[in-house]
Design an enzyme around this catalytic site. Structure first.
Site, PDB file in Angstrom:
ATOM      1  N   ALA A 239      38.131  40.690  43.501  1.00 51.26           N
ATOM      2  CA  ALA A 239      38.624  39.307  43.437  1.00 51.26           C
ATOM      3  C   ALA A 239      38.756  39.196  41.761  1.00 51.26           C
ATOM      4  O   ALA A 239      38.305  40.144  40.914  1.00 51.26           O
ATOM      5  CB  ALA A 239      37.702  38.429  43.838  1.00 51.26           C
ATOM      6  N   HIS A 240      39.309  38.047  41.583  1.00 51.28           N
ATOM      7  CA  HIS A 240      39.489  37.610  40.147  1.00 51.28           C
ATOM      8  C   HIS A 240      38.352  37.632  39.386  1.00 51.28           C
ATOM      9  O   HIS A 240      37.193  37.345  39.775  1.00 51.28           O
ATOM     10  CB  HIS A 240      40.513  36.345  39.850  1.00 51.28           C
ATOM     11  CG  HIS A 240      39.573  35.416  40.515  1.00 51.28           C
ATOM     12  ND1 HIS A 240      40.288  33.926  40.333  1.00 51.28           N
ATOM     13  CD2 HIS A 240      38.566  34.714  41.070  1.00 51.28           C
ATOM     14  CE1 HIS A 240      39.632  32.961  41.031  1.00 51.28           C
ATOM     15  NE2 HIS A 240      38.272  33.563  41.120  1.00 51.28           N
ATOM     16  N   ASN A 241      38.533  38.073  38.155  1.00 46.61           N
ATOM     17  CA  ASN A 241      37.445  38.057  36.799  1.00 46.61           C
ATOM     18  C   ASN A 241      36.281  38.968  37.324  1.00 46.61           C
ATOM     19  O   ASN A 241      35.430  39.280  36.360  1.00 46.61           O
ATOM     20  CB  ASN A 241      36.746  36.630  36.861  1.00 46.61           C
ATOM     21  CG  ASN A 241      37.844  35.628  36.707  1.00 46.61           C
ATOM     22  OD1 ASN A 241      38.687  35.875  36.145  1.00 46.61           O
ATOM     23  ND2 ASN A 241      37.420  34.399  37.430  1.00 46.61           N
TER      24      ASN A 241
END
EC number: 2.3.1.191
Length: 351
Positions: A239-241
């Site tokens: 997922a993001h980050n």
């Protein structure tokens, strides 16, 4: 592509001690059970030693202790599995890319493509992208605006790189992988989900491998980061980050929620799930199907999965799990009663 090498050549390539004729030709690799006279095999796992005596291979990669009792030809090495890993590339039949841009590919005028790179049929290279030396871009790949694919990279057919993805050297990405898709970012306003623009990118280090249909989402603000030497199996969600440290490996179907950070030299077995915004330290092993709900601060092995049982036993265990809270309360009540009785002072035989 057919490859033939002699035992002498293989011994020289590995720095191995040869037991057998140097001129014997080897045309491929196979398991101990299936290898024939022109093939090379290996023994790395002791549980397969039972197949060694009847092995028909032209030669076997063996440790010195195993070679002593083996009547056949052998290449004696310290670590047969590592030797097999090195030799496997010599017999890899994967077609070699040819430098140049296929006539059906679409390459933006300001994209930079090294003369030694290979751009396959119907690939798309968008504006500002840079394809470095000896890169192979397979058929139907999409390389978005301002992407960088580092030297020696290999993208299988139908890989998608969204805009602003930076990939290091010698990275392998398998078919169906999507790098830089929008992260799952929404703000809830009175029950209505408002989309948050994902304006970060993805940065991938050197010598990374990404499996079939794996997704690495772009960061919300800063980049999602994959360290050097990371190995990701098929159908993994990053997922993001998320940040993944160097030389960490993950098996299929791992899911990592947003903003989680994973250290170096970690191993996540199949189906592991991690919640968001937690930290995993270096040198952690997580067993299959484990649900990680908090940070891990000490190296070691962790698990939350329930081991397999016969169905009838599992049903009994599941029923007992539902009763644990009631059993704990009853135990506390019994402990209080015992404390009450013992603290009151019982008569002794000494009177």
């Amino acid at each position: 592509m057919s490859v033939t090498m002699t035992l002498g050549q293989l011994a020289e390539a590995l720095g191995a001690t040869l037991k057998g004729p140097e001129a014997l030709q080897i045309t491929g690799l196979a398991t101990l059970q299936e290898a024939g006279p022109g093939q090379l095999s290996f023994l790395a796992n002791p549980q397969y030693r039972k197949y060694l005596d009847n092995c028909q291979a032209g030669a076997v990669l063996l440790k010195a202790a195993d070679a002593e009792s083996f009547a056949g030809n052998a290449l004696i090495v310290a670590d047969p599995y590592q030797a097999y890993a090195r030799i496997s590339h010599l017999f890899d039949p994967k077609p070699k890319a040819v430098a140049g841009i296929h006539p059906s590919a679409v390459v933006a005028e300001d994209a930079q493509v090294d003369a030694s790179a290979s751009i396959g049929p119907f690939a798309v290279i968008e504006s500002g992208a840079r394809i470095e030396a000896d890169v192979s871009i397979g058929a139907h790949c999409f390389v978005g605006a301002r992407c960088v694919v580092g030297e020696g990279g290999w993208l299988a057919p139908r890989v998608t790189l969204y805009h602003d993805v930076t990939i290091g050297k010698r990275v392998v990405i398998q078919s169906g992988a999507v790098i830089g898709g929008e992260g799952f970012g929404f703000a809830n306003e009175k029950g209505i989900w408002r989309k948050i623009a994902q304006i970060g990118g993805v940065t991938i280090g050197d010598d990374v491998e990404i499996g079939v249909n794996t997704a690495v989402d772009r960061g919300a603000l800063s980049d999602t980061r994959i360290g050097d030497g990371v190995k990701l199996d098929n159908q993994i969600q990053i997922a993001h980050n998320v940040q993944i440290g160097d030389h960490t490996a993950m098996a299929a179907c791992v899911g990592i929620s947003g903003s989680t950070r994973i250290g170096k030299h970690c191993m996540l077995a199949g189906g592991v799930g991690l919640v968001g915004h937690i930290d995993i330290c270096d040198n952690v092993f997580v067993s299959g199907m484990t649900m990680v709900t908090r940070s891990i601060t000490e190296p070691g092995s962790y698990s939350s999965g329930t081991a397999m049982q016969p169905l009838a036993d599992w049903r009994k265990s599941a029923a007992r799990i539902r009763q644990l809270d009631d059993m704990a309360k009853r135990l506390q009540q019994l402990e209080k009663r015992v404390d009450t009785v013992t603290s009151g002072g019982l008569p002794t035989s000494e009177g």
